[in-house]
Scaffold this motif. Structure first.
Motif, short mmCIF file in Angstrom:
data_model
loop_
_atom_site.label_atom_id
_atom_site.label_comp_id
_atom_site.label_asym_id
_atom_site.label_seq_id
_atom_site.Cartn_x
_atom_site.Cartn_y
_atom_site.Cartn_z
N ALA A 46 0.84 -1.21 0.00
CA ALA A 46 0.00 0.00 0.00
C ALA A 46 0.87 1.25 0.00
O ALA A 46 0.50 2.26 -0.61
CB ALA A 46 -0.94 -0.01 1.19
N ALA A 47 2.01 1.20 0.65
CA ALA A 47 2.93 2.34 0.65
C ALA A 47 3.37 2.66 -0.77
O ALA A 47 3.43 3.83 -1.17
CB ALA A 47 4.13 2.06 1.54
N GLY A 48 3.66 1.63 -1.53
CA GLY A 48 4.03 1.83 -2.93
C GLY A 48 2.89 2.42 -3.74
O GLY A 48 3.09 3.35 -4.52
N ALA A 49 1.69 1.90 -3.54
CA ALA A 49 0.52 2.40 -4.28
C ALA A 49 0.20 3.84 -3.90
O ALA A 49 -0.21 4.63 -4.75
CB ALA A 49 -0.68 1.50 -4.02
N ALA A 50 0.37 4.19 -2.63
CA ALA A 50 0.06 5.54 -2.16
C ALA A 50 1.23 6.50 -2.32
O ALA A 50 1.09 7.69 -2.11
CB ALA A 50 -0.36 5.49 -0.70
N SER A 71 -8.10 -10.35 3.69
CA SER A 71 -8.30 -8.97 3.29
C SER A 71 -7.78 -8.10 4.43
O SER A 71 -8.12 -8.33 5.59
CB SER A 71 -9.79 -8.70 3.05
N VAL A 72 -6.96 -7.11 4.10
CA VAL A 72 -6.37 -6.22 5.10
C VAL A 72 -6.74 -4.78 4.74
O VAL A 72 -6.49 -4.34 3.61
CB VAL A 72 -4.83 -6.38 5.16
N ASP A 73 -7.35 -4.08 5.68
CA ASP A 73 -7.68 -2.66 5.51
C ASP A 73 -6.52 -1.85 6.06
O ASP A 73 -5.98 -2.15 7.13
CB ASP A 73 -8.97 -2.30 6.24
N LEU A 74 -6.13 -0.80 5.31
CA LEU A 74 -4.96 -0.01 5.69
C LEU A 74 -5.25 1.48 5.60
O LEU A 74 -6.08 1.92 4.82
CB LEU A 74 -3.80 -0.33 4.73
N ASP A 75 -4.52 2.24 6.42
CA ASP A 75 -4.54 3.69 6.36
C ASP A 75 -3.13 4.11 5.96
O ASP A 75 -2.17 3.91 6.69
CB ASP A 75 -4.90 4.27 7.73
N ALA A 76 -3.04 4.71 4.77
CA ALA A 76 -1.74 5.15 4.24
C ALA A 76 -1.71 6.67 4.28
O ALA A 76 -2.18 7.33 3.36
CB ALA A 76 -1.54 4.63 2.82
N PHE A 81 -6.92 1.98 1.97
CA PHE A 81 -6.68 0.95 0.97
C PHE A 81 -7.15 -0.39 1.51
O PHE A 81 -7.19 -0.60 2.72
CB PHE A 81 -5.18 0.85 0.64
N THR A 82 -7.46 -1.29 0.59
CA THR A 82 -7.74 -2.69 0.94
C THR A 82 -6.76 -3.54 0.15
O THR A 82 -6.55 -3.32 -1.05
CB THR A 82 -9.19 -3.09 0.59
N CYS A 83 -6.18 -4.50 0.84
CA CYS A 83 -5.19 -5.39 0.24
C CYS A 83 -5.68 -6.83 0.38
O CYS A 83 -6.21 -7.21 1.43
CB CYS A 83 -3.87 -5.20 0.98
N ILE A 84 -5.51 -7.61 -0.66
CA ILE A 84 -5.78 -9.04 -0.61
C ILE A 84 -4.43 -9.74 -0.68
O ILE A 84 -3.64 -9.49 -1.58
CB ILE A 84 -6.67 -9.51 -1.78
N VAL A 85 -4.18 -10.62 0.29
CA VAL A 85 -2.92 -11.35 0.36
C VAL A 85 -3.22 -12.81 0.65
O VAL A 85 -4.16 -13.13 1.38
CB VAL A 85 -1.99 -10.73 1.44
N ASP A 86 -2.42 -13.72 0.06
CA ASP A 86 -2.65 -15.13 0.34
C ASP A 86 -1.71 -15.62 1.44
O ASP A 86 -0.80 -14.91 1.86
CB ASP A 86 -2.56 -15.99 -0.93
N LYS A 92 -2.15 -10.07 -3.77
CA LYS A 92 -2.95 -10.24 -4.97
C LYS A 92 -3.48 -8.92 -5.51
O LYS A 92 -3.61 -8.75 -6.72
CB LYS A 92 -4.13 -11.18 -4.71
N SER A 93 -3.81 -7.98 -4.60
CA SER A 93 -4.30 -6.67 -5.05
C SER A 93 -4.19 -5.66 -3.92
O SER A 93 -4.18 -6.01 -2.76
CB SER A 93 -5.76 -6.76 -5.52
N VAL A 94 -4.07 -4.39 -4.34
CA VAL A 94 -4.11 -3.25 -3.42
C VAL A 94 -5.01 -2.24 -4.11
O VAL A 94 -4.70 -1.77 -5.21
CB VAL A 94 -2.71 -2.63 -3.18
N THR A 95 -6.14 -1.93 -3.46
CA THR A 95 -7.10 -1.01 -4.06
C THR A 95 -7.45 0.12 -3.11
O THR A 95 -7.68 -0.11 -1.94
CB THR A 95 -8.41 -1.74 -4.42
N PRO A 96 -7.51 1.35 -3.66
CA PRO A 96 -7.97 2.46 -2.83
C PRO A 96 -9.45 2.29 -2.52
O PRO A 96 -10.20 1.75 -3.33
CB PRO A 96 -7.73 3.70 -3.69
N VAL A 97 -9.83 2.75 -1.34
CA VAL A 97 -11.25 2.65 -0.94
C VAL A 97 -11.88 4.00 -1.03
O VAL A 97 -11.31 4.98 -0.68
CB VAL A 97 -11.37 2.10 0.49
#
Length: 97
Positions: A46-50, A71-76, A81-86, A92-97
């Motif tokens: 998420a740091a990279g995306a933000a 699913s991990v919710d983050l504050d950047a 952001f929401t991140c999906i990790v296995d 798998k994905s990092v998406t802004p909310v």
């Protein structure tokens, strides 16, 4: 003054009768959270995306999606952001909310 003392004693007696909830009824145990290492992987992604320092990204919540992913919710730095990790540690994905 005497009434106040009796009221406090009654309150203490009533509150002493309450029992703690069973572990399976507690909120923290009713939802499986992502392991800390997977939350940190998401924070870094998420740091990279933000485009912010990873020290400014905090996981705020997480939950199991299935047996193999979270699913991990983050504050950047104020952006959500929401991140999906296995479970293998692949983001798998990092998406802004």
């Amino acid at each position: 003054m005497k009434g106040l003392v009796l009221a406090l004693a009654a309150t203490a007696a009533i509150s002493g009768c309450q029992s703690a909830p069973k572990p399976e009824d507690m909120a923290r145990t009713s939802l499986q959270t992502a392991p800390a290492d997977l939350q940190l992987l998401c924070a870094h992604a998420a740091a990279g995306a933000a485009q912010v320092d990873s020290a400014k990204v905090l996981p705020t919540s997480s939950r199991a999606l299935d047996a193999a992913s979270y699913s991990v919710d983050l504050d950047a730095a104020g952006r959500k952001f929401t991140c999906i990790v296995d479970t293998a540690g692949s983001v798998k994905s990092v998406t802004p909310v």
